[in-house]
Motif scaffolding. Structure first.
Motif, PDB file in Angstrom:
ATOM      1  N   LYS A 105     -19.314  29.762 -98.542  1.00  0.00           N
ATOM      2  CA  LYS A 105     -17.970  30.193 -98.126  1.00  0.00           C
ATOM      3  C   LYS A 105     -17.078  30.484 -99.324  1.00  0.00           C
ATOM      4  CE  LYS A 105     -17.713  27.888 -93.643  1.00  0.00           C
ATOM      5  NZ  LYS A 105     -17.088  26.780 -92.891  1.00  0.00           N
ATOM      6  N   MET A 106     -17.116  29.602-100.313  1.00  0.00           N
ATOM      7  CA  MET A 106     -16.220  29.752-101.452  1.00  0.00           C
ATOM      8  C   MET A 106     -16.643  30.890-102.374  1.00  0.00           C
ATOM      9  SD  MET A 106     -13.995  27.694-100.477  1.00  0.00           S
ATOM     10  CE  MET A 106     -12.896  28.141-101.788  1.00  0.00           C
ATOM     11  N   GLU A 107     -17.926  31.186-102.387  1.00  0.00           N
ATOM     12  CA  GLU A 107     -18.420  32.296-103.210  1.00  0.00           C
ATOM     13  C   GLU A 107     -17.751  33.607-102.803  1.00  0.00           C
ATOM     14  OE1 GLU A 107     -22.687  34.459-104.048  1.00  0.00           O
ATOM     15  OE2 GLU A 107     -22.681  32.316-103.571  1.00  0.00           O
ATOM     16  N   ARG A 108     -17.448  33.746-101.523  1.00  0.00           N
ATOM     17  CA  ARG A 108     -16.758  34.959-101.033  1.00  0.00           C
ATOM     18  C   ARG A 108     -15.375  35.122-101.653  1.00  0.00           C
ATOM     19  NH1 ARG A 108     -17.224  33.691 -94.889  1.00  0.00           N
ATOM     20  NH2 ARG A 108     -18.843  32.203 -95.324  1.00  0.00           N
ATOM     21  N   HIS A 109     -14.797  34.026-102.107  1.00  0.00           N
ATOM     22  CA  HIS A 109     -13.472  34.053-102.729  1.00  0.00           C
ATOM     23  C   HIS A 109     -13.571  34.026-104.253  1.00  0.00           C
ATOM     24  CE1 HIS A 109     -11.602  33.374 -98.818  1.00  0.00           C
ATOM     25  NE2 HIS A 109     -12.487  32.406 -98.614  1.00  0.00           N
ATOM     26  N   GLY A 110     -14.789  34.037-104.768  1.00  0.00           N
ATOM     27  CA  GLY A 110     -14.991  33.964-106.216  1.00  0.00           C
ATOM     28  C   GLY A 110     -14.826  32.564-106.773  1.00  0.00           C
ATOM     29  N   VAL A 111     -14.878  31.564-105.899  1.00  0.00           N
ATOM     30  CA  VAL A 111     -14.717  30.169-106.312  1.00  0.00           C
ATOM     31  C   VAL A 111     -16.095  29.539-106.481  1.00  0.00           C
ATOM     32  CG1 VAL A 111     -13.825  27.895-105.643  1.00  0.00           C
ATOM     33  CG2 VAL A 111     -12.497  29.959-105.131  1.00  0.00           C
ATOM     34  N   LYS A 112     -16.278  28.882-107.600  1.00  0.00           N
ATOM     35  CA  LYS A 112     -17.549  28.237-107.906  1.00  0.00           C
ATOM     36  C   LYS A 112     -17.462  26.741-107.579  1.00  0.00           C
ATOM     37  CE  LYS A 112     -20.880  27.782-111.606  1.00  0.00           C
ATOM     38  NZ  LYS A 112     -21.269  28.132-112.939  1.00  0.00           N
ATOM     39  N   VAL A 113     -18.552  26.174-107.094  1.00  0.00           N
ATOM     40  CA  VAL A 113     -18.652  24.728-106.888  1.00  0.00           C
ATOM     41  C   VAL A 113     -19.458  24.170-108.059  1.00  0.00           C
ATOM     42  CG1 VAL A 113     -19.540  22.875-105.429  1.00  0.00           C
ATOM     43  CG2 VAL A 113     -18.516  24.910-104.368  1.00  0.00           C
ATOM     44  N   ILE A 114     -18.865  23.226-108.767  1.00  0.00           N
ATOM     45  CA  ILE A 114     -19.528  22.603-109.902  1.00  0.00           C
ATOM     46  C   ILE A 114     -19.784  21.135-109.574  1.00  0.00           C
ATOM     47  CG2 ILE A 114     -19.287  21.880-112.314  1.00  0.00           C
ATOM     48  CD1 ILE A 114     -17.775  24.416-112.849  1.00  0.00           C
ATOM     49  N   TYR A 115     -21.038  20.741-109.734  1.00  0.00           N
ATOM     50  CA  TYR A 115     -21.447  19.364-109.476  1.00  0.00           C
ATOM     51  C   TYR A 115     -21.417  18.592-110.788  1.00  0.00           C
ATOM     52  CZ  TYR A 115     -22.922  21.220-104.997  1.00  0.00           C
ATOM     53  OH  TYR A 115     -22.942  21.819-103.761  1.00  0.00           O
ATOM     54  N   LEU A 116     -20.574  17.593-110.836  1.00  0.00           N
ATOM     55  CA  LEU A 116     -20.428  16.761-112.030  1.00  0.00           C
ATOM     56  C   LEU A 116     -21.212  15.460-111.846  1.00  0.00           C
ATOM     57  CD1 LEU A 116     -16.592  17.200-112.567  1.00  0.00           C
ATOM     58  CD2 LEU A 116     -18.425  18.270-113.887  1.00  0.00           C
TER      59      LEU A 116
END
Length: 139
Positions: free
Chosen positions: A108-119
């Motif tokens: 879903k967030m990829e469509r907005h250009g938002v990346k999910v980063i796992y720390l």
């Protein structure tokens, strides 16, 4: 470095793992927004009453050096939160990597250009384990 980062949690028993995640997230972005799950949200999806109320948890989180803005959130839907805050990246502990809810969030967030980063999360502590330890101490 990302401009605006976002992370979210219950933070009902704030511990070193939470601090490590927030500090690691801040090192990756210029401005960090931290969402504190509302009491109602925690009760709805975890079936638990938070140990500390949402307003007090938000005050604790807002006073951390790494936090630029703290908000109380009523949803786990990051897309809904994004519409209001327009962050560039979401940070979450790597213990959630591969979880269906987070895979869906990534898509879903990829469509907005938002990346999910796992720390990396702190493996030596968890709120669930601490809750059990507190219960044992009280008994």
């Amino acid at each position: 470095m990302y401009k605006i980062g976002y992370t979210q949690g219950v933070f009902d028993m704030f511990h070193i793992g939470h601090l490590n995640l927030i500090n690691s997230a801040k090192m990756e972005c210029e401005y960090l927004i931290v969402g504190v799950n509302s009491d109602k949200l925690v009760q709805r999806y975890k079936n638990k009453v938070p140990v500390i109320g949402e307003r007090d948890r938000a005050i604790i989180v807002q006073n951390l050096k790494a936090v630029d803005k703290c908000i109380i959130v009523e949803t786990l839907d990051k897309e809904e939160i994004y519409k209001k805050y327009h962050f560039d990246v979401i940070f979450i502990g790597d213990d959630w990597k591969g979880d269906p809810r987070w895979l869906d969030t990534e898509n879903k967030m990829e469509r907005h250009g938002v990346k999910v980063i796992y720390l990396p999360y702190t493996k030596t502590v968890s709120s669930t384990e601490l809750r059990g330890e507190v219960d044992n101490r009280v008994n």
